[in-house]
Design an enzyme around this catalytic site. Sequence first.
Site, PDB file in Angstrom:
ATOM      1  N   LYS A 134       3.457   5.577   4.914  1.00  0.00           N
ATOM      2  CA  LYS A 134       3.212   4.106   4.984  1.00  0.00           C
ATOM      3  C   LYS A 134       2.895   3.709   6.556  1.00  0.00           C
ATOM      4  CE  LYS A 134       5.086   3.559   0.899  1.00  0.00           C
ATOM      5  NZ  LYS A 134       5.216   2.209   0.159  1.00  0.00           N
ATOM      6  N   ARG A 152      12.302  -4.528  -6.500  1.00  0.00           N
ATOM      7  CA  ARG A 152      10.596  -4.376  -6.676  1.00  0.00           C
ATOM      8  C   ARG A 152      10.874  -4.699  -8.171  1.00  0.00           C
ATOM      9  NH1 ARG A 152      10.430  -5.030  -2.377  1.00  0.00           N
ATOM     10  NH2 ARG A 152      10.237  -3.499  -0.558  1.00  0.00           N
ATOM     11  N   PRO A 212       1.190  -1.057  -0.031  1.00  0.00           N
ATOM     12  CA  PRO A 212       0.004   0.017   0.187  1.00  0.00           C
ATOM     13  C   PRO A 212       0.789   1.423  -0.012  1.00  0.00           C
ATOM     14  CG  PRO A 212      -0.701  -1.294   1.608  1.00  0.00           C
ATOM     15  CD  PRO A 212       0.494  -2.130   1.129  1.00  0.00           C
ATOM     16  N   GLU A 213       0.991   2.870  -0.722  1.00  0.00           N
ATOM     17  CA  GLU A 213       1.295   3.201  -0.729  1.00  0.00           C
ATOM     18  C   GLU A 213       0.256   4.682   0.213  1.00  0.00           C
ATOM     19  OE1 GLU A 213       2.902   4.307  -4.667  1.00  0.00           O
ATOM     20  OE2 GLU A 213       2.701   1.910  -5.291  1.00  0.00           O
TER      21      GLU A 213
END
Length: 263
Positions: A51, A248, A2-3
Amino acid sequence: MPEGDTVFHTARRLHAALAGQRLTAADLRVPRFATADLTGREVRDVTPRGKHLLTRLSGGLTLHTHLRMDGAWRVYEAGERWRGGPGHQIRAILGTEARTAVGYRLPVVELLRTADEDRAVGHLGPDLLGPDWDAGAALARLLAAPERPLGEALLDQRNLAGIGNVYKSELCFLLRVTPWTPVGDVPRPARATALAARLLDANRDTFRRVTTGRRGTPLYVYGRAHRPCLRCGATIREAEQGDGTKARPTYWCPRCQEGPAPY
């Protein structure tokens, strides 16, 4: 993962459900805090920090949680069936007479004094969606390591807090440089922080992230490997980026974006 905008939505939902209410049920299912009794405490507010989520309680306590890759908070009305996953995945429960917030698969569940919140979030850079957002300070942190690839620098929460892998790829596309371009080689680097703030702010009130302005094709490059670029038609490419321990998937257009790339 989640950002910042997703965490912002989560905090707002939790705040609306719990703030100003006393806890009638509370259960932290992590060994260190399993015996903590929070019932009777009032939820003062739920605040996002990058975050991270900070749920502040009366008596000077804060519940610090982080969603990382798989975590989620769900809010249920009294008597509603919980549907966020099997019971063994529940890490935290905060209940009032009207609603219950259930934290699933939370990798970070920590109870600390509100006065000591900096222990958990003090290392973070300016928060893109927070009252402390300072584009100049964020830019200075990025430029402090001019040799670092832009994509890695944007993901480093010590530089600016809230960017994740989606926004990393989308920002690099909008800046017309590859994610492997050294920060010091990015033309007009101040655009990076300005665009980051603009994108997250544009998505703070919606659950469907859009960077293109088009609902049908919401993202320029992220998740679009082997598909045509929306701008030039070239084939979008994908490769891992990182130090090997935190690689990533990264997406870019080989025609629209200048700079080094794996191939």
